[in-house]
Motif scaffolding. Structure first.
Motif, PDB file in Angstrom:
ATOM      1  N   UNK A  92       0.872  -1.176   0.000  1.00 45.28           N
ATOM      2  CA  UNK A  92       0.000   0.000   0.000  1.00 45.28           C
ATOM      3  C   UNK A  92       0.901   1.215   0.000  1.00 45.28           C
ATOM      4  N   UNK A  93       0.722   2.060  -0.999  1.00 50.88           N
ATOM      5  CA  UNK A  93       1.550   3.262  -1.123  1.00 50.88           C
ATOM      6  C   UNK A  93       0.688   4.496  -0.893  1.00 50.88           C
ATOM      7  N   UNK A 147       9.398   7.315   3.101  1.00 53.52           N
ATOM      8  CA  UNK A 147      10.068   7.988   1.995  1.00 53.52           C
ATOM      9  C   UNK A 147      10.627   9.351   2.355  1.00 53.52           C
ATOM     10  N   UNK A 148      10.796   9.617   3.644  1.00 53.42           N
ATOM     11  CA  UNK A 148      11.282  10.930   4.071  1.00 53.42           C
ATOM     12  C   UNK A 148      12.605  11.290   3.416  1.00 53.42           C
ATOM     13  N   UNK A 173      -7.167   0.231   8.067  1.00 51.10           N
ATOM     14  CA  UNK A 173      -7.007   0.220   9.534  1.00 51.10           C
ATOM     15  C   UNK A 173      -5.712  -0.486   9.955  1.00 51.10           C
ATOM     16  N   UNK A 174      -5.089   0.083  10.975  1.00 53.02           N
ATOM     17  CA  UNK A 174      -3.924  -0.561  11.567  1.00 53.02           C
ATOM     18  C   UNK A 174      -2.587  -0.224  10.943  1.00 53.02           C
ATOM     19  N   UNK A 175      -2.578   0.591   9.874  1.00 56.31           N
ATOM     20  CA  UNK A 175      -1.307   0.895   9.217  1.00 56.31           C
ATOM     21  C   UNK A 175      -0.564   2.053   9.872  1.00 56.31           C
ATOM     22  N   UNK A 176      -1.290   3.027  10.392  1.00 51.41           N
ATOM     23  CA  UNK A 176      -0.643   4.186  11.014  1.00 51.41           C
ATOM     24  C   UNK A 176      -0.918   4.180  12.517  1.00 51.41           C
ATOM     25  N   UNK A 195       4.987   6.883   1.775  1.00 45.35           N
ATOM     26  CA  UNK A 195       5.287   5.730   2.619  1.00 45.35           C
ATOM     27  C   UNK A 195       4.825   4.473   1.908  1.00 45.35           C
ATOM     28  N   UNK A 196       5.584   3.405   2.087  1.00 51.20           N
ATOM     29  CA  UNK A 196       5.197   2.097   1.577  1.00 51.20           C
ATOM     30  C   UNK A 196       4.871   1.201   2.769  1.00 51.20           C
TER      31      UNK A 196
END
Length: 204
Positions: free
Chosen positions: A103-104, A133-134, A169-172, A117-118
């Motif tokens: 998920x990008x 990707x900072x 949900x749950x990625x961040x 972010x990946x």
């Protein structure tokens, strides 16, 4: 696979891919952090706030700058046929075979803009590892996605952390979804530390 700045070419995808932080983006990140720290300390010294806040806040930013430099020096993404390794302040290793989807997302951060972010997910859509990707360019992230060779999806426009959490949900983390609360908590801690320092100085 397209080669780009910051990438170390290998003999083939099966042999691996090595990405290092882009120097331009890394320099911008450090400059912004230094300017923010200098600006905050200068504002404290020129304003009505107790001057004891200045060294406390300055020390906090100094630690952040040292950590940022350490992360940039050690920074590296390594993808082999067996695993993916992300090096920074700490080293994270995950089995490549677990990655079934990417998920990008371009996540908007208050006062700093959007950062790619990946999110590498397993077959059950659980997070395996996250690639920020900072300090990496879009082209470098493209290379990583191409090398992984799994389906890639995500929002077609920049989103904030709360918006992303509604769809995925749950990625961040909670911290990312409540940046102002965290900033307030940090400010409150600095004030408490400064007040304690003033009380100790007055008592002595």
């Amino acid at each position: 696979m397209t080669e780009g700045k910051g990438a170390v070419p290998m003999r083939g995808v099966q042999d691996g891919l090595v990405l290092r932080p882009d120097r331009g983006r890394a320099l911008v990140t450090l400059v912004v952090l230094v300017l923010i720290s200098v600006g905050v300390v200068a504002a404290i010294l020129r304003g009505d706030a107790p001057k004891v806040f200045a060294p406390v806040v300055g020390a906090l930013f100094a630690v952040l700058i040292i950590l940022a430099i350490t992360a940039l020096v050690r920074g590296q993404i390594i993808l082999t046929s067996q695993e993916i390794v992300i090096r920074g302040l700490v080293t994270q290793r995950r089995s490549r075979s677990r990655v079934a989807e990417v998920v990008r997302a371009a996540i908007v951060v208050p006062q700093t803009g959007a950062t790619d972010s990946l999110f590498l997910l397993d077959a059950h859509r659980n997070l395996v590892i996250r690639v920020s990707g900072t300090t990496y360019t879009r082209r470098q992230l493209d290379q990583l996605v191409d090398a992984l060779g799994v389906p890639c999806s995500g929002p077609d426009r920049p989103v904030n952390a709360n918006q992303l959490a509604k769809t995925y949900p749950g990625l961040v983390s909670w911290v990312e979804r409540h940046p102002y609360r965290i900033a307030f908590a940090i400010l409150a801690c600095c004030i408490v530390i400064a007040l304690v320092a003033v009380w100790i100085a007055a008592a002595s």
